[in-house]
Motif scaffolding. Structure first.
Motif: not given
Ligand code: HEM
Length: 215
Positions: A146-153, A162-165, A168-172
């Motif tokens: 969840w920390a990564t979900t919040v951080g990457t969002s 923003g959405r492309h980035l 790219l970070i999440r790989g999906g």
């Protein structure tokens, strides 16, 4: 120890070319505050060694990552200790870098001719933060997910790209197996190598330009 080093030096011949550097006169007014950079470097080395040890057992896969961390924690001999030392030195690295940056700022050592070393330092700081962020996902538990979900969002809030980035970070679209592999690759390969290169440049400039005394 001295004799063993002398024997090694006879083969490697490292002492002579570095004599000038090792016997350099230091400016007056240095204090313990000037050890903070060295303390940060020590933390980096401990992180590197304990990270290498953890990588012997950690499995960067969606199905096995969580279990492999439990194995390190409960079954591997001294695994809990190596993992704790890795986590604590990561925290200390950030604390030491921030204190070191404050020392450099207060002593105005960021001014010419050291402005490039300040920039290199800032890039090292960003790499250290990124290492912490990518490492946080690796235990693959609820907290890290969840920390990564919040951080990457947060990346998605950047206008236009923003959405492309975030993709790219999440790989999906979502945080998943490909995010884990991506973060693992950055955590154990891309970022440590980048940091090593930046630190080499940092130390090279310190060697050539010296240290600014009086805090
Ligand atoms: C892992 C990160 C870092 C390590 C290992 C490191 C290491 C060092 C060391 C050993 C020194 C010489 C002794 C001292 O002043 O403490 C130094 C000096 C310096 N550092 Fe860093 N540093 C790091 C991050 C940074 C950051 C984030 C900045 C700035 C944003 C920075 C800027 C500088 C500058 C400008 C000097 C020269 C200081 C002077 O001339 O007095 N460093 N660093």
């Amino acid at each position: 120890m001295g004799r063993a080093f002398d024997w090694l030096d006879k083969k490697f011949r490292i002492k002579a070319p570095h004599k000038g550097f090792l016997r350099r006169r230091l400016p007056p007014g240095l204090s313990y505050f000037y050890c903070l950079g060295g303390a940060a470097f020590t933390s980096y080395l401990i992180l590197f060694i304990t990270g290498l040890m953890l990588s012997l057992y950690y499995i960067p896969s969606e199905m096995e990552a969580y279990e492999s961390v439990l194995t390190i924690q409960r079954e591997v001999h001294l695994g809990w200790l190596i993992r704790s030392v890795h986590k604590w030195s990561a925290t200390l690295l950030i604390v030491f870098i921030l204190c070191h940056t404050l020392r450099v700022f207060i002593s105005r050592a960021y001014k010419s001719p050291k402005e490039l070393n300040w920039i290199v330092g800032c890039l090292t700081l960003v790499s250290a933060f990124a290492s912490g962020f990518t490492g946080y996902l690796l235990p693959w538990d609820q907290k890290s997910y969840w920390a990564t979900t919040v951080g990457t969002s947060m990346a998605a809030t950047i206008p236009m790209m923003g959405r492309h980035l975030m993709y790219l970070i999440r790989g999906g679209m979502d945080v998943g197996g490909s995010t884990l592999i991506r973060f693992y690759s950055f955590h154990v390969l891309w970022l440590p190598v980048t940091m090593a290169a930046l630190l080499w440049a940092h130390f090279h400039m310190i060697k050539r330009l010296g240290i600014k005394g009086r805090l």
